[in-house]
Design an enzyme around this catalytic site. Sequence first.
Site, PDB file in Angstrom:
ATOM      1  N   ARG A 236      16.364   7.684  -6.769  1.00  0.00           N
ATOM      2  CA  ARG A 236      15.289   6.781  -6.363  1.00  0.00           C
ATOM      3  C   ARG A 236      15.240   5.608  -7.347  1.00  0.00           C
ATOM      4  NH1 ARG A 236      15.303   8.440  -1.861  1.00  0.00           N
ATOM      5  NH2 ARG A 236      13.709   9.672  -0.838  1.00  0.00           N
ATOM      6  N   HIS A 284      20.066   1.083   0.309  1.00  0.00           N
ATOM      7  CA  HIS A 284      19.611   2.449   0.582  1.00  0.00           C
ATOM      8  C   HIS A 284      20.348   3.040   1.791  1.00  0.00           C
ATOM      9  CE1 HIS A 284      16.017   5.358  -0.056  1.00  0.00           C
ATOM     10  NE2 HIS A 284      17.037   6.000   0.467  1.00  0.00           N
TER      11      HIS A 284
HETATM   12  P1  NDP Z   1      17.098  19.148  -4.222  1.00  0.00           P
HETATM   13  O1  NDP Z   1      15.641  19.411  -4.347  1.00  0.00           O
HETATM   14  O2  NDP Z   1      17.925  20.061  -3.406  1.00  0.00           O
HETATM   15  O3  NDP Z   1      17.758  19.082  -5.683  1.00  0.00           O
HETATM   16  C1  NDP Z   1      17.125  18.490  -6.769  1.00  0.00           C
HETATM   17  C2  NDP Z   1      17.870  18.881  -8.053  1.00  0.00           C
HETATM   18  O4  NDP Z   1      17.263  18.168  -9.129  1.00  0.00           O
HETATM   19  C3  NDP Z   1      17.783  20.355  -8.374  1.00  0.00           C
HETATM   20  O5  NDP Z   1      19.007  20.811  -8.897  1.00  0.00           O
HETATM   21  C4  NDP Z   1      16.694  20.403  -9.458  1.00  0.00           C
HETATM   22  O6  NDP Z   1      16.841  21.442 -10.383  1.00  0.00           O
HETATM   23  C5  NDP Z   1      16.954  19.099 -10.170  1.00  0.00           C
HETATM   24  N1  NDP Z   1      15.766  18.674 -10.912  1.00  0.00           N
HETATM   25  C6  NDP Z   1      14.515  18.415 -10.444  1.00  0.00           C
HETATM   26  N2  NDP Z   1      13.698  18.061 -11.450  1.00  0.00           N
HETATM   27  C7  NDP Z   1      14.445  18.098 -12.570  1.00  0.00           C
HETATM   28  C8  NDP Z   1      14.162  17.851 -13.936  1.00  0.00           C
HETATM   29  N3  NDP Z   1      12.945  17.506 -14.345  1.00  0.00           N
HETATM   30  N4  NDP Z   1      15.173  18.012 -14.821  1.00  0.00           N
HETATM   31  C9  NDP Z   1      16.405  18.384 -14.428  1.00  0.00           C
HETATM   32  N5  NDP Z   1      16.737  18.638 -13.144  1.00  0.00           N
HETATM   33  C10 NDP Z   1      15.766  18.493 -12.228  1.00  0.00           C
HETATM   34  O7  NDP Z   1      17.221  17.642  -3.694  1.00  0.00           O
HETATM   35  P2  NDP Z   1      18.453  16.975  -2.907  1.00  0.00           P
HETATM   36  O8  NDP Z   1      19.695  17.275  -3.654  1.00  0.00           O
HETATM   37  O9  NDP Z   1      18.401  17.325  -1.470  1.00  0.00           O
HETATM   38  O10 NDP Z   1      18.064  15.418  -3.024  1.00  0.00           O
HETATM   39  C11 NDP Z   1      17.943  14.792  -4.268  1.00  0.00           C
HETATM   40  C12 NDP Z   1      17.389  13.392  -4.119  1.00  0.00           C
HETATM   41  O11 NDP Z   1      18.369  12.499  -3.583  1.00  0.00           O
HETATM   42  C13 NDP Z   1      16.226  13.222  -3.148  1.00  0.00           C
HETATM   43  O12 NDP Z   1      15.007  13.661  -3.713  1.00  0.00           O
HETATM   44  C14 NDP Z   1      16.236  11.730  -2.907  1.00  0.00           C
HETATM   45  O13 NDP Z   1      15.466  11.083  -3.904  1.00  0.00           O
HETATM   46  C15 NDP Z   1      17.696  11.343  -3.086  1.00  0.00           C
HETATM   47  N6  NDP Z   1      18.315  10.943  -1.826  1.00  0.00           N
HETATM   48  C16 NDP Z   1      18.809   9.661  -1.708  1.00  0.00           C
HETATM   49  C17 NDP Z   1      19.415   9.244  -0.555  1.00  0.00           C
HETATM   50  C18 NDP Z   1      20.000   7.889  -0.443  1.00  0.00           C
HETATM   51  O14 NDP Z   1      20.416   7.495   0.655  1.00  0.00           O
HETATM   52  N7  NDP Z   1      20.083   7.134  -1.516  1.00  0.00           N
HETATM   53  C19 NDP Z   1      19.563  10.149   0.601  1.00  0.00           C
HETATM   54  C20 NDP Z   1      19.034  11.455   0.381  1.00  0.00           C
HETATM   55  C21 NDP Z   1      18.437  11.828  -0.799  1.00  0.00           C
HETATM   56  P3  NDP Z   1      16.631  22.995  -9.976  1.00  0.00           P
HETATM   57  O15 NDP Z   1      17.740  23.283  -8.970  1.00  0.00           O
HETATM   58  O16 NDP Z   1      16.816  23.714 -11.216  1.00  0.00           O
HETATM   59  O17 NDP Z   1      15.272  23.057  -9.345  1.00  0.00           O
HETATM   60  C1  OXD Z   2      16.340  10.567   1.717  1.00  0.00           C
HETATM   61  C2  OXD Z   2      16.777   9.193   1.581  1.00  0.00           C
HETATM   62  O1  OXD Z   2      15.549  11.015   0.911  1.00  0.00           O
HETATM   63  O2  OXD Z   2      17.320   8.647   2.531  1.00  0.00           O
HETATM   64  O3  OXD Z   2      16.832  11.234   2.638  1.00  0.00           O
HETATM   65  O4  OXD Z   2      16.631   8.605   0.529  1.00  0.00           O
END
Ligand code: NDP
Ligand code: OXD
Length: 321
Positions: A236, A284
């Site tokens: 983000r 994005h």
């Molecule tokens: P998930 O919830 O599956 O994974 C998040 C990961 O981040 C987990 O491994 C989690 O750790 C880790 N995490 C969360 N907080 C912390 C922290 N404080 N310190 C260290 N690690 C942390 O999310 P997704 O993988 O599905 O998506 C991730 C992000 O990608 C979305 O939230 C969104 O912002 C972004 N996104 C962007 C898109 C784009 O087009 N640019 C499209 C889709 C998503 P743990 O496993 O240990 O809980």
């Molecule tokens: C999502 C994104 O969160 O598009 O799926 O960023």
Amino acid sequence: MSRQLPGAAPLERATVFFHSDLDDPVQWQATLAAALPQVQFVVGPACDAPEQVDVALVWTPPPQGLGAFPNLRAVLSLGAGVDQLHLERLDPRIPVARLVDPTLTARMVEYCKAAVFHFHRDFHLHRRHQQERRWKFMAPVGAADRRILVLGQGELGAAVAVSLAAEGFAVSGWSRSPKQLPGVRSACGAELLPALVGESDMVINLLPLTPDTRGLLDARFFSWCKAGACLVNVGRGAHLQEADLLEALEQGRIAAAFLDVFAQEPLPPEHPFWSRPQLHVTPHVASLSDPFASAATVVDNIRRSMHGLPLLHAIDRGRGY
Ligand code: NDP
Ligand code: OXD
């Protein structure tokens, strides 16, 4: 909260409110109608009968807010992230699910691999040399000699990390809890981060936006980076302190970056990122949910919300994601 949460109700009476400035309502309506022909589908932002809405299927909330639906049973995000839903304004008892779909994951893997190969083959440096009309031979480096750090090892981060490891890169992953992913050196805990960042040639951010991760990519973070490291921010925009990145580029600490997400979207025309030759700005588009690929989960979640069952891929409302 004084309102009563609605009890189970027949699926035939379900009304789904849709709101997104990115996703195509016609495609979504057609896809959902094929599986749930009885369900009413209302395309926002306007809604004549907010009290009839059971489920909000949304990328961002409509201007009237999700609180405008007094009988809401569930919020289904059209994205993997939920920070854009402003859940702090929503009754904490209402369940919220994020989108997990294989197409979304595959598109994210593609974007990150494209960025990594670009940097790996030094295209960012060759581009600069071209602008200087300089013929500068640089021997290619082996993939195993490039270390890539993926911040976040969830649905997306894990898939990206594993696919880069399969390409032969040296890959580290960072998350809150320990993981075991094939070919990936996984680590967790804030105390390990400086060393992980310091040994990496590229950093890919795939964290969710939370109070703990907001602003993580700041001057302190860049001070840990190897000189000439490359960044891919697909998490983000608010993870990044934009002025600190500009400073890190000036200093050569960060050589180049792919930026797909921004604090303000659309990125305003006067923003300095547009004109920095070291930056690749994409609007994005790293990934997007696909109605066909995610329909089954969304349909299942609509059924579940009408029957009062737990949602698939529900977020922890207490934790906020
Ligand atoms: P998930 O919830 O599956 O994974 C998040 C990961 O981040 C987990 O491994 C989690 O750790 C880790 N995490 C969360 N907080 C912390 C922290 N404080 N310190 C260290 N690690 C942390 O999310 P997704 O993988 O599905 O998506 C991730 C992000 O990608 C979305 O939230 C969104 O912002 C972004 N996104 C962007 C898109 C784009 O087009 N640019 C499209 C889709 C998503 P743990 O496993 O240990 O809980
Ligand atoms: C999502 C994104 O969160 O598009 O799926 O960023």
